[in-house]
Design an enzyme around this catalytic site. Sequence first.
Site, PDB file in Angstrom:
ATOM      1  N   LEU A   1     -10.200  49.530  -0.220  1.00  0.00           N
ATOM      2  CA  LEU A   1      -9.272  48.526   0.301  1.00  0.00           C
ATOM      3  C   LEU A   1      -8.326  48.093  -0.815  1.00  0.00           C
ATOM      4  CD1 LEU A   1     -11.624  46.216   2.407  1.00  0.00           C
ATOM      5  CD2 LEU A   1     -10.643  48.442   2.967  1.00  0.00           C
TER       6      LEU A   1
ATOM      7  N   ARG B   1      -3.193  35.951  -6.820  1.00  0.00           N
ATOM      8  CA  ARG B   1      -3.645  35.167  -7.968  1.00  0.00           C
ATOM      9  C   ARG B   1      -3.396  35.849  -9.315  1.00  0.00           C
ATOM     10  NH1 ARG B   1      -9.481  34.100  -5.478  1.00  0.00           N
ATOM     11  NH2 ARG B   1      -8.788  35.837  -4.181  1.00  0.00           N
TER      12      ARG B   1
ATOM     13  N   ASN C   1     -22.016  38.554  -1.023  1.00  0.00           N
ATOM     14  CA  ASN C   1     -21.557  39.861  -0.569  1.00  0.00           C
ATOM     15  C   ASN C   1     -20.663  40.464  -1.653  1.00  0.00           C
ATOM     16  OD1 ASN C   1     -20.434  42.025   0.824  1.00  0.00           O
ATOM     17  ND2 ASN C   1     -18.933  40.723   1.895  1.00  0.00           N
TER      18      ASN C   1
HETATM   19  C1  UD1 Z   1     -14.154  39.703   0.149  1.00  0.00           C
HETATM   20  C2  UD1 Z   1     -15.241  39.481   1.193  1.00  0.00           C
HETATM   21  C3  UD1 Z   1     -16.311  38.544   0.592  1.00  0.00           C
HETATM   22  C4  UD1 Z   1     -16.870  39.150  -0.685  1.00  0.00           C
HETATM   23  C5  UD1 Z   1     -15.737  39.462  -1.654  1.00  0.00           C
HETATM   24  C6  UD1 Z   1     -16.280  40.258  -2.826  1.00  0.00           C
HETATM   25  C7  UD1 Z   1     -14.180  39.548   3.375  1.00  0.00           C
HETATM   26  C8  UD1 Z   1     -13.712  38.765   4.537  1.00  0.00           C
HETATM   27  N1  UD1 Z   1     -14.689  38.865   2.378  1.00  0.00           N
HETATM   28  O1  UD1 Z   1     -13.521  38.461  -0.099  1.00  0.00           O
HETATM   29  O2  UD1 Z   1     -17.355  38.358   1.530  1.00  0.00           O
HETATM   30  O3  UD1 Z   1     -17.793  38.243  -1.254  1.00  0.00           O
HETATM   31  O4  UD1 Z   1     -14.720  40.273  -1.032  1.00  0.00           O
HETATM   32  O5  UD1 Z   1     -15.297  40.433  -3.820  1.00  0.00           O
HETATM   33  O6  UD1 Z   1     -14.127  40.763   3.406  1.00  0.00           O
HETATM   34  N2  UD1 Z   1      -7.426  43.835   1.398  1.00  0.00           N
HETATM   35  C9  UD1 Z   1      -6.705  44.724   2.173  1.00  0.00           C
HETATM   36  N3  UD1 Z   1      -6.083  44.265   3.300  1.00  0.00           N
HETATM   37  C10 UD1 Z   1      -6.153  42.972   3.692  1.00  0.00           C
HETATM   38  C11 UD1 Z   1      -6.899  42.058   2.890  1.00  0.00           C
HETATM   39  C12 UD1 Z   1      -7.527  42.525   1.753  1.00  0.00           C
HETATM   40  O7  UD1 Z   1      -6.609  45.915   1.849  1.00  0.00           O
HETATM   41  O8  UD1 Z   1      -5.576  42.639   4.727  1.00  0.00           O
HETATM   42  C13 UD1 Z   1      -8.070  44.341   0.184  1.00  0.00           C
HETATM   43  C14 UD1 Z   1      -7.581  43.657  -1.076  1.00  0.00           C
HETATM   44  O9  UD1 Z   1      -6.494  44.382  -1.629  1.00  0.00           O
HETATM   45  C15 UD1 Z   1      -8.817  43.703  -1.979  1.00  0.00           C
HETATM   46  C16 UD1 Z   1      -9.982  43.713  -1.007  1.00  0.00           C
HETATM   47  O10 UD1 Z   1      -9.446  44.063   0.250  1.00  0.00           O
HETATM   48  O11 UD1 Z   1      -8.868  44.858  -2.763  1.00  0.00           O
HETATM   49  C17 UD1 Z   1     -10.697  42.376  -0.943  1.00  0.00           C
HETATM   50  O12 UD1 Z   1      -9.788  41.389  -0.542  1.00  0.00           O
HETATM   51  P1  UD1 Z   1      -9.843  39.925  -1.101  1.00  0.00           P
HETATM   52  O13 UD1 Z   1      -8.782  39.136  -0.460  1.00  0.00           O
HETATM   53  O14 UD1 Z   1      -9.908  39.923  -2.580  1.00  0.00           O
HETATM   54  O15 UD1 Z   1     -11.260  39.450  -0.485  1.00  0.00           O
HETATM   55  P2  UD1 Z   1     -12.147  38.242  -0.965  1.00  0.00           P
HETATM   56  O16 UD1 Z   1     -11.560  36.965  -0.501  1.00  0.00           O
HETATM   57  O17 UD1 Z   1     -12.427  38.378  -2.409  1.00  0.00           O
HETATM   58 CA    CA Z   2     -11.643  39.705  -4.145  1.00  0.00          CA
END
Ligand code: UD1
Ligand code: CA
Length: 450
Positions: free
Chosen positions: A7, A14, A170
């Site tokens: 992902l 941030r 998680n």
């Molecule tokens: C996420 C998890 C959380 C976990 C944490 C671990 C969810 C809802 N939450 O939260 O439970 O503890 O990771 O680090 O999954 N991304 C996309 N498309 C989107 C949104 C995000 O590709 O629409 C990608 C981001 O680029 C990133 C990753 O997904 O690499 C995680 O996204 P981020 O927003 O950092 O999730 P967290 O809030 O950290």
């Molecule tokens: Ca994250």
Amino acid sequence: MVAVAILAAGRGTRMKSDLPKVLHSLGGRSLVERVLDSCHLLNPERQIVIIGYQGNKIEQALDSRSKVEFVEQKEQLGTGHAVQQLLPCLEGFSGDLLVVNGDAPLLRPETLQQLVQTHQQNQNAATLLTAHLPNPQGYGRVFCAGDNLVNQIIEDRDCSPAQKQNHRVNAGIYCFNWQKLAEVLPKLSTNNDQKEYYLTEVVDYLTPVMAVDVEDYLEISGINDRQQLANAYDILQARIKNNWMKAGVTMINPDSITIDETVKLQPDVIIEPQTHLRGNTEIGGGSRIGPGSLIENSQIGENVTVQYSVVSDAEVLSDSRIGPYAHLRGQAVVGENCRVGNFVELKKTTIGNKTNVAHLSYLGDATLGGCVNVGAGTITANYDGVRKHQTTIGDRTKTGANSVMVAPITLGEDVTVAAGSVVTRDVPDDCLVISRSRQREIEGWRMRSE
Ligand code: UD1
Ligand code: CA
């Protein structure tokens, strides 16, 4: 059969950066490259990177990896929405899908392998990596029935104060039975504080879902800001240095030393403070590097010492002493038992065994034989303003202090160059060459007084 999806569509607000978060570099490799590399033990059938924000930049950065596929998530509506984008391209895929957040660069390949094995052995619908964090703030909390059967994952911001007391988080690393996941992905809602589609909600529809605790919780550290990026570098460095110490390398004040993962060290290497080893560098047993040295893409033999020096793209054979304050670069090769000392620069220069260049010299585009003694301040004038030219010096030749070899030029074996000479013509073997104005004494001469 395993497919991997990373992902990487988010912007990483941030980070406060123009660059997408996953392209920030950590110890010479971007976050997304590190995540891809951490999957190598799985031999994945497919490697899919989900891109969105500045996706073309991510595609460019991964250009050399021909197996990597890209799927676009046009709008970033959450991690669940990101995985929904895989539905068309994984249609008919019957294996397991490993989903990894693109911002988790410290995962060990063995950890991912164990996650997938546990998943397959138990025939789970989903298996996720969890950790018990001293400070779980910002992470989704994992609620289990018993030890490891997952009931629910609740994001930090959606947790009640009581739920926040749960420190099991998680990691954002999941193995799914793809067929089962594909069935429930369309059910995701946006019923949460961020009004996003959360991947974690699939846990509500799948059974069994198992949690696997990671041994070392530092592994799952996610990078959300520059401070976490710097911390991740320190974690990585500690890991690399501890491994080398276990393998028999001595480090004095390891906190002041940095070592790239690509470096190779033999047992009984000693690394002194303020030393940095980078790129494709190898160091032989018994060598003592530092204090205060930078070695980059270089091969160092056994029992070599390097003090307060910079060595890049160079080779130093065994028992030689480099420094203090030497600079070797551009394919410099130093033979065995040599001395390259104070304020000496070698560029594209080879020196034979037992040759000494002890003080204040520049040797560029030169080939020196063995047992040569280069006097203090000897310079090869290799550049005529347009082109570079070669200097060749035979075995056992001695150059006097402050002499200049005007290249192209060849000096034979057993030549002695008088101090202060500017040598412009080739010199045959066994000669003394003097090329400077003769000294005169004018008797009875005094400065005129007014
Ligand atoms: C996420 C998890 C959380 C976990 C944490 C671990 C969810 C809802 N939450 O939260 O439970 O503890 O990771 O680090 O999954 N991304 C996309 N498309 C989107 C949104 C995000 O590709 O629409 C990608 C981001 O680029 C990133 C990753 O997904 O690499 C995680 O996204 P981020 O927003 O950092 O999730 P967290 O809030 O950290
Ligand atoms: Ca994250």
